[in-house]
Scaffold this motif. Structure first.
Motif, PDB file in Angstrom:
ATOM      1  N   PRO A   1       0.806  -1.228   0.000  1.00  0.00           N
ATOM      2  CA  PRO A   1       0.000   0.000   0.000  1.00  0.00           C
ATOM      3  C   PRO A   1       0.833   1.268   0.000  1.00  0.00           C
ATOM      4  O   PRO A   1       0.392   2.304  -0.508  1.00  0.00           O
ATOM      5  N   GLU A   2       2.047   1.200   0.556  1.00  0.00           N
ATOM      6  CA  GLU A   2       2.922   2.376   0.525  1.00  0.00           C
ATOM      7  C   GLU A   2       3.333   2.719  -0.906  1.00  0.00           C
ATOM      8  O   GLU A   2       3.461   3.891  -1.263  1.00  0.00           O
ATOM      9  N   ARG A   3       3.557   1.689  -1.740  1.00  0.00           N
ATOM     10  CA  ARG A   3       3.911   1.925  -3.131  1.00  0.00           C
ATOM     11  C   ARG A   3       2.758   2.630  -3.852  1.00  0.00           C
ATOM     12  O   ARG A   3       2.968   3.509  -4.682  1.00  0.00           O
ATOM     13  N   VAL A   4       1.542   2.244  -3.521  1.00  0.00           N
ATOM     14  CA  VAL A   4       0.383   2.889  -4.141  1.00  0.00           C
ATOM     15  C   VAL A   4       0.295   4.338  -3.686  1.00  0.00           C
ATOM     16  O   VAL A   4       0.128   5.250  -4.506  1.00  0.00           O
ATOM     17  N   ARG A   5       0.442   4.570  -2.378  1.00  0.00           N
ATOM     18  CA  ARG A   5       0.300   5.941  -1.854  1.00  0.00           C
ATOM     19  C   ARG A   5       1.394   6.879  -2.340  1.00  0.00           C
ATOM     20  O   ARG A   5       1.197   8.094  -2.387  1.00  0.00           O
ATOM     21  N   GLU A   6       2.535   6.325  -2.717  1.00  0.00           N
ATOM     22  CA  GLU A   6       3.607   7.164  -3.281  1.00  0.00           C
ATOM     23  C   GLU A   6       3.207   7.766  -4.638  1.00  0.00           C
ATOM     24  O   GLU A   6       3.786   8.759  -5.061  1.00  0.00           O
ATOM     25  N   ASN A   7       2.236   7.140  -5.292  1.00  0.00           N
ATOM     26  CA  ASN A   7       1.881   7.535  -6.652  1.00  0.00           C
ATOM     27  C   ASN A   7       0.449   8.027  -6.828  1.00  0.00           C
ATOM     28  O   ASN A   7       0.149   8.736  -7.785  1.00  0.00           O
ATOM     29  N   ILE A   8      -0.416   7.650  -5.906  1.00  0.00           N
ATOM     30  CA  ILE A   8      -1.829   8.029  -5.954  1.00  0.00           C
ATOM     31  C   ILE A   8      -2.185   8.716  -4.644  1.00  0.00           C
ATOM     32  O   ILE A   8      -1.848   8.191  -3.577  1.00  0.00           O
ATOM     33  N   PRO A   9      -2.832   9.862  -4.647  1.00  0.00           N
ATOM     34  CA  PRO A   9      -3.534  10.513  -5.755  1.00  0.00           C
ATOM     35  C   PRO A   9      -2.696  11.480  -6.597  1.00  0.00           C
ATOM     36  O   PRO A   9      -3.264  12.204  -7.418  1.00  0.00           O
ATOM     37  N   LYS A  10      -1.382  11.503  -6.397  1.00  0.00           N
ATOM     38  CA  LYS A  10      -0.569  12.461  -7.153  1.00  0.00           C
ATOM     39  C   LYS A  10      -0.805  12.338  -8.657  1.00  0.00           C
ATOM     40  O   LYS A  10      -0.851  13.347  -9.380  1.00  0.00           O
ATOM     41  N   ALA A  11      -0.952  11.096  -9.140  1.00  0.00           N
ATOM     42  CA  ALA A  11      -1.140  10.897 -10.579  1.00  0.00           C
ATOM     43  C   ALA A  11      -2.327  11.683 -11.112  1.00  0.00           C
ATOM     44  O   ALA A  11      -2.271  12.251 -12.213  1.00  0.00           O
TER      45      ALA A  11
ATOM     46  N   SER B   1      10.316  -6.381  -5.940  1.00  0.00           N
ATOM     47  CA  SER B   1      10.711  -4.991  -6.174  1.00  0.00           C
ATOM     48  C   SER B   1       9.598  -4.197  -6.856  1.00  0.00           C
ATOM     49  O   SER B   1       9.320  -3.059  -6.464  1.00  0.00           O
ATOM     50  N   HIS B   2       8.958  -4.766  -7.857  1.00  0.00           N
ATOM     51  CA  HIS B   2       7.927  -4.038  -8.600  1.00  0.00           C
ATOM     52  C   HIS B   2       6.709  -3.765  -7.737  1.00  0.00           C
ATOM     53  O   HIS B   2       6.091  -2.704  -7.842  1.00  0.00           O
ATOM     54  N   ARG B   3       6.374  -4.706  -6.880  1.00  0.00           N
ATOM     55  CA  ARG B   3       5.215  -4.534  -5.996  1.00  0.00           C
ATOM     56  C   ARG B   3       5.552  -3.727  -4.745  1.00  0.00           C
ATOM     57  O   ARG B   3       4.671  -3.411  -3.965  1.00  0.00           O
ATOM     58  N   GLY B   4       6.829  -3.409  -4.549  1.00  0.00           N
ATOM     59  CA  GLY B   4       7.206  -2.491  -3.485  1.00  0.00           C
ATOM     60  C   GLY B   4       7.420  -3.114  -2.121  1.00  0.00           C
ATOM     61  O   GLY B   4       7.342  -2.412  -1.104  1.00  0.00           O
ATOM     62  N   TRP B   5       7.728  -4.400  -2.069  1.00  0.00           N
ATOM     63  CA  TRP B   5       7.932  -5.071  -0.788  1.00  0.00           C
ATOM     64  C   TRP B   5       9.423  -5.170  -0.468  1.00  0.00           C
ATOM     65  O   TRP B   5      10.236  -5.431  -1.349  1.00  0.00           O
ATOM     66  N   SER B   6       9.770  -5.010   0.785  1.00  0.00           N
ATOM     67  CA  SER B   6      11.154  -5.164   1.212  1.00  0.00           C
ATOM     68  C   SER B   6      11.487  -6.646   1.366  1.00  0.00           C
ATOM     69  O   SER B   6      10.588  -7.504   1.443  1.00  0.00           O
ATOM     70  N   GLY B   7      12.789  -6.951   1.430  1.00  0.00           N
ATOM     71  CA  GLY B   7      13.202  -8.323   1.656  1.00  0.00           C
ATOM     72  C   GLY B   7      12.681  -8.860   2.975  1.00  0.00           C
ATOM     73  O   GLY B   7      12.282 -10.033   3.078  1.00  0.00           O
ATOM     74  N   GLU B   8      12.671  -8.009   3.992  1.00  0.00           N
ATOM     75  CA  GLU B   8      12.169  -8.440   5.291  1.00  0.00           C
ATOM     76  C   GLU B   8      10.683  -8.774   5.227  1.00  0.00           C
ATOM     77  O   GLU B   8      10.236  -9.789   5.794  1.00  0.00           O
ATOM     78  N   GLN B   9       9.919  -7.943   4.550  1.00  0.00           N
ATOM     79  CA  GLN B   9       8.490  -8.208   4.428  1.00  0.00           C
ATOM     80  C   GLN B   9       8.238  -9.497   3.655  1.00  0.00           C
ATOM     81  O   GLN B   9       7.361 -10.290   4.022  1.00  0.00           O
ATOM     82  N   TRP B  10       8.992  -9.700   2.578  1.00  0.00           N
ATOM     83  CA  TRP B  10       8.848 -10.927   1.787  1.00  0.00           C
ATOM     84  C   TRP B  10       9.168 -12.155   2.649  1.00  0.00           C
ATOM     85  O   TRP B  10       8.424 -13.148   2.646  1.00  0.00           O
ATOM     86  N   ASN B  11      10.262 -12.086   3.389  1.00  0.00           N
ATOM     87  CA  ASN B  11      10.664 -13.214   4.226  1.00  0.00           C
ATOM     88  C   ASN B  11       9.664 -13.463   5.348  1.00  0.00           C
ATOM     89  O   ASN B  11       9.417 -14.627   5.720  1.00  0.00           O
ATOM     90  N   ASN B  12       9.104 -12.412   5.898  1.00  0.00           N
ATOM     91  CA  ASN B  12       8.086 -12.587   6.948  1.00  0.00           C
ATOM     92  C   ASN B  12       6.850 -13.295   6.403  1.00  0.00           C
ATOM     93  O   ASN B  12       6.261 -14.158   7.073  1.00  0.00           O
ATOM     94  N   ALA B  13       6.463 -12.940   5.201  1.00  0.00           N
ATOM     95  CA  ALA B  13       5.312 -13.603   4.587  1.00  0.00           C
ATOM     96  C   ALA B  13       5.620 -15.075   4.323  1.00  0.00           C
ATOM     97  O   ALA B  13       4.753 -15.947   4.511  1.00  0.00           O
TER      98      ALA B  13
END
Length: 287
Positions: A67-77, A197-209
């Motif tokens: 969701p942070e990746r989305v908020r970085e770009n929307i609603p700015k777009a 990377s494209h979906r905006g997840w960190s390595g830690e978040q990926w590993n936690n999942a």
């Protein structure tokens, strides 16, 4: 109607619709419309059919993005270009990319016109309750050229299938990131490095999942699917195929087969022409 065959057909046909997001023409047209380079173009072009919705709505519909990746770009777009302008830019990108990859002679053929009519008929018959991306795309005006009618029809069917897939993931109690990690473990689709990377997840978040999925019994200690995980992913695909079958019924067996054959040949030609990225994005079987 065989759900599995429909699923196989859609996985091929969606290349015709999805290739635009990998084309250089896409970023060129959306940046010319006012957007910044990168994932903002992806969000802006694909979500524009829903209007200038907030980031929370796009995250809900796109599901597996951080969701942070989305908020970085929307609603700015939406402050840089209107949804209407972005929809025009996306259609222009699709037109340019298809002409570059397939040529005007192929796109102007009677077969493409026939497939366009079938795709439009199926797309407009699709029930869209609980399917926001499909519903919003279904409301768009139709282009005049058959190859773009085919593109839009397949885009609607792709979004219809995708909305249904999210419903299946929710029913299986897989969150967006967990769905990506478990799908990567199947060895198909996006490579984990690109998906992360494209979906905006960190390595830690990926590993936690991944750890959450191990605790649940979906992955083993090496990150591979367990027997339970394999059954889970297979069930998800079966459910997705079943939920995507509705629009195809209106075509009957003959019409569905014709759309699958013509669209499949076009998708194969697109892949041969290099519509998918050359860098390490997909597992080898996808390239």
């Amino acid at each position: 109607m065989n759900y599995r065959l429909i699923g196989q057909a859609m996985r091929r046909l969606q290349i015709y619709a999805a290739m635009v997001y990998f084309s250089p023409e896409y970023d060129e047209e959306l940046m010319a419309a006012g957007l910044e380079p990168g994932v903002m173009c992806y969000f802006g072009g694909r979500a524009a059919a829903m209007g200038a919705v907030p980031a929370s709505v796009i995250h809900a519909a796109f599901y597996n993005f951080n969701p942070e990746r989305v908020r970085e770009n929307i609603p700015k777009a939406w402050t840089l270009a209107s949804p209407e302008k972005l929809l025009e830019a996306r259609l222009m990108a699709a037109d340019r990319a298809l002409k570059r990859l397939l040529g005007s002679e192929v796109l102007g053929s009677p077969q493409v016109a026939e497939a366009a009519g079938l795709a439009r008929r199926a797309a407009m018959s699709a029930a869209t309750e609980g399917r926001p991306l499909a519903a919003s795309h279904q409301e768009l005006d139709w282009p005049d050229s058959p190859h773009l009618v085919l593109w839009q029809g397949l885009a609607i069917l792709r979004e219809h299938r995708g909305d249904g897939h999210i419903a299946a993931l929710i029913n299986a109690e897989l969150g967006g990131l967990q769905s990506m990690v478990s799908h990567a473990a199947t060895g198909s689709g996006f490579l984990p490095s690109f998906a992360q990377s494209h979906r905006g997840w960190s390595g830690e978040q990926w590993n936690n999942a991944a750890e959450e999925l191990r605790v649940r019994g979906v992955l083993d200690a090496d990150g591979a699917l367990t027997e339970q995980g394999t059954a889970l992913r297979a069930g998800l695909e079966e459910d997705t195929d079943r939920l995507a079958a509705g629009p195809w019924r209106v075509l009957g067996d003959a019409g569905a087969q014709q759309l699958a054959e013509i669209g499949g040949e076009l998708s194969t030609a697109l892949v041969a022409a290099g519509c998918l990225p050359a860098e390490d994005v997909f597992f080898p079987a996808k390239r």
